[in-house]
Design a protein around this motif. Structure first.
Motif, short mmCIF file in Angstrom:
data_model
loop_
_atom_site.label_atom_id
_atom_site.label_comp_id
_atom_site.label_asym_id
_atom_site.label_seq_id
_atom_site.Cartn_x
_atom_site.Cartn_y
_atom_site.Cartn_z
N ASP A 70 -28.10 31.00 -21.59
CA ASP A 70 -29.34 31.69 -21.94
C ASP A 70 -29.63 32.75 -20.90
O ASP A 70 -29.61 32.49 -19.69
N GLU A 82 -26.30 21.05 -34.25
CA GLU A 82 -26.02 22.36 -34.82
C GLU A 82 -24.68 22.87 -34.32
O GLU A 82 -24.39 22.79 -33.12
N GLU A 83 -23.87 23.40 -35.23
CA GLU A 83 -22.58 23.97 -34.83
C GLU A 83 -22.82 25.22 -34.00
O GLU A 83 -23.61 26.09 -34.36
N LEU A 84 -22.14 25.31 -32.85
CA LEU A 84 -22.25 26.49 -31.99
C LEU A 84 -21.37 27.60 -32.52
O LEU A 84 -20.24 27.37 -32.95
N THR A 104 -22.92 30.72 -24.49
CA THR A 104 -23.67 29.47 -24.36
C THR A 104 -24.67 29.53 -23.22
O THR A 104 -25.38 28.57 -22.98
N ASP A 120 -12.86 21.29 -25.20
CA ASP A 120 -13.33 22.04 -26.37
C ASP A 120 -12.18 22.68 -27.14
O ASP A 120 -12.41 23.34 -28.16
N ARG A 168 -17.72 22.92 -31.94
CA ARG A 168 -18.64 22.32 -30.97
C ARG A 168 -20.04 22.25 -31.57
O ARG A 168 -20.43 23.13 -32.33
N PHE A 169 -20.75 21.21 -31.17
CA PHE A 169 -22.13 21.03 -31.66
C PHE A 169 -23.07 20.91 -30.48
O PHE A 169 -22.72 20.39 -29.43
N ASP A 170 -24.28 21.39 -30.66
CA ASP A 170 -25.36 21.23 -29.70
C ASP A 170 -26.59 20.82 -30.47
O ASP A 170 -27.04 21.57 -31.36
N ASN A 171 -27.12 19.63 -30.18
CA ASN A 171 -28.27 19.08 -30.90
C ASN A 171 -28.04 19.07 -32.41
O ASN A 171 -28.93 19.41 -33.20
N TRP A 178 -15.89 27.69 -23.49
CA TRP A 178 -15.06 26.59 -24.00
C TRP A 178 -14.11 26.15 -22.88
O TRP A 178 -13.60 26.98 -22.13
#
Length: 103
Positions: A96, A86-88, A94, A55, A81-84, A36
């Motif tokens: 991978d 979806e709520e993170l 974050t 953020d 926060r959202f990614d695509n 964030w």
């Protein structure tokens, strides 16, 4: 604009920020969430939507936003926060990570 109050998670000193009425606050924590980005509270200066720039907000207990002397430690207001769409989950990093043990 509305005045929104937050408590320091260490000493419970109250801080007040002028914010837009449409809030997307997630949590207040003594440490920043991994990944964030935070704006210092003094940079807000009545900004209508700080979620467009960061953020969350870094507050310092006892600074000008605080209603009392406080403990002087920083703490963090994190926004949702959202990614695509979806709520993170802030407890999940974050980044991978892929471990390939076959190499």
């Amino acid at each position: 604009m509305v005045t929104v109050s937050y408590y320091c998670p260490r000493c419970e000193t109250l801080a007040e920020l002028e914010r837009d009425a449409a809030l997307r606050d997630k949590c207040v924590t003594p440490e920043p969430l991994d990944g964030w980005e935070y704006l210092p509270a003094y940079e807000l200066d009545g900004e209508i939507d700080p979620q467009e720039r960061a953020d969350g907000v870094e507050l310092v207990c006892g600074a000008s936003e605080s209603t009392d002397e406080g403990c002087g430690e920083p703490y963090y207001l994190s926004f949702i926060r959202f990614d695509n769409g979806e709520e993170l989950d802030p407890r999940v990093g974050t980044v991978d990570v892929n471990f390939d043990f076959l190499k």
